[in-house]
Design an enzyme around this catalytic site. Structure first.
Site, PDB file in Angstrom:
ATOM      1  N   HIS A 146       0.827  -1.201   0.000  1.00  0.00           N
ATOM      2  CA  HIS A 146       0.000   0.000   0.000  1.00  0.00           C
ATOM      3  C   HIS A 146       0.865   1.257   0.000  1.00  0.00           C
ATOM      4  CE1 HIS A 146      -2.700   3.034   2.010  1.00  0.00           C
ATOM      5  NE2 HIS A 146      -3.544   2.545   1.124  1.00  0.00           N
ATOM      6  N   ASP A 147       1.967   1.226   0.734  1.00  0.00           N
ATOM      7  CA  ASP A 147       2.888   2.363   0.744  1.00  0.00           C
ATOM      8  C   ASP A 147       3.394   2.673  -0.660  1.00  0.00           C
ATOM      9  OD1 ASP A 147       2.697   2.775   3.463  1.00  0.00           O
ATOM     10  OD2 ASP A 147       4.501   1.637   3.953  1.00  0.00           O
TER      11      ASP A 147
END
Length: 220
Positions: A146-147
């Site tokens: 997700h980062d």
């Protein structure tokens, strides 16, 4: 053990910026809003009927996420073949960036195949203010994937909108759901896991804007 669970619950509460639902429904009639407010300790203390009810409520949400992830692939013509072709293209590459952020699983994301370029921001910090291992579940790889989406899709002018932020968040929920489904059927955390996945997803949906748009735009 209970002290550790309480600390975990408080950390998730801080990350979500909300107040705990002190008295969860005693039946299976949860709403999405009530599920989003549950802490890990509350989830662990729910009975099987309540957890099964939660999962029934979440099924349409999981289906919606799957449909939206398929939609972005259609919109941008993303596919495995397109992925292979994009490997030969120069960075930056918006379509390829979105593909890596939204169309592959967290397991695939960590293969060396996707580390060819030095251009993307590969930095990550796990689940930030939320625990990486709630109730002993390994959510960290999904958060690291997700980062990548937050730190790279937002660098393109085309990606700096809520549509693409939602696509990146949808992949997080899909990844976390995979963590849950990979548990053995007899694992007592299996039903808890799906509810936890949704609380993490709603946290980034509600409070992730500043992180997403805090990255400077670098590409058209």
């Amino acid at each position: 053990m209970r002290l550790a669970l309480l600390i975990t619950a408080l950390l998730v509460l801080v990350a979500c910026g909300g107040q705990p639902n002190a008295t969860p429904p005693q039946t299976s009639g949860f709403t999405l809003e009530q599920i989003a407010q549950l802490t890990p300790e509350q989830i662990q203390n729910l009975n099987e009927a309540q957890l099964e009810g939660i999962n029934r409520v979440l099924e349409p949400e999981f289906a919606r996420v799957d449909a939206e992830l398929a939609q972005v692939q259609t919109e941008l013509g993303l596919s495995q073949q397109g992925d292979l072709e994009a490997q030969d293209a120069r960075w930056p590459n918006f379509g390829y960036t979105v593909y890596v952020a939204t169309s592959i699983s967290y397991k695939t994301f960590f293969s060396s195949y996707y580390r060819k370029y030095s251009g993307p921001n590969w930095n990550n910090d796990g689940c930030s203010n939320s625990p990486d291992y709630p109730l002993g579940l390994n959510f960290k790889p999904s958060c690291n994937h997700h980062d990548f989406g937050y730190r790279n899709v937002s660098q393109y002018a085309r990606g700096r909108n809520e549509t693409y932020r939602k696509y990146v968040d949808n992949r997080l929920l899909s990844n976390l759901r995979s963590v849950c489904s990979d548990l053995h059927w007899w694992d007592p955390r299996r039903l808890d896991c799906y509810a936890l996945a949704y609380t993490y997803y709603t946290a980034v949906r509600n409070f992730g804007k500043s992180s997403y748009y805090g990255n400077p735009q670098r590409y058209p």
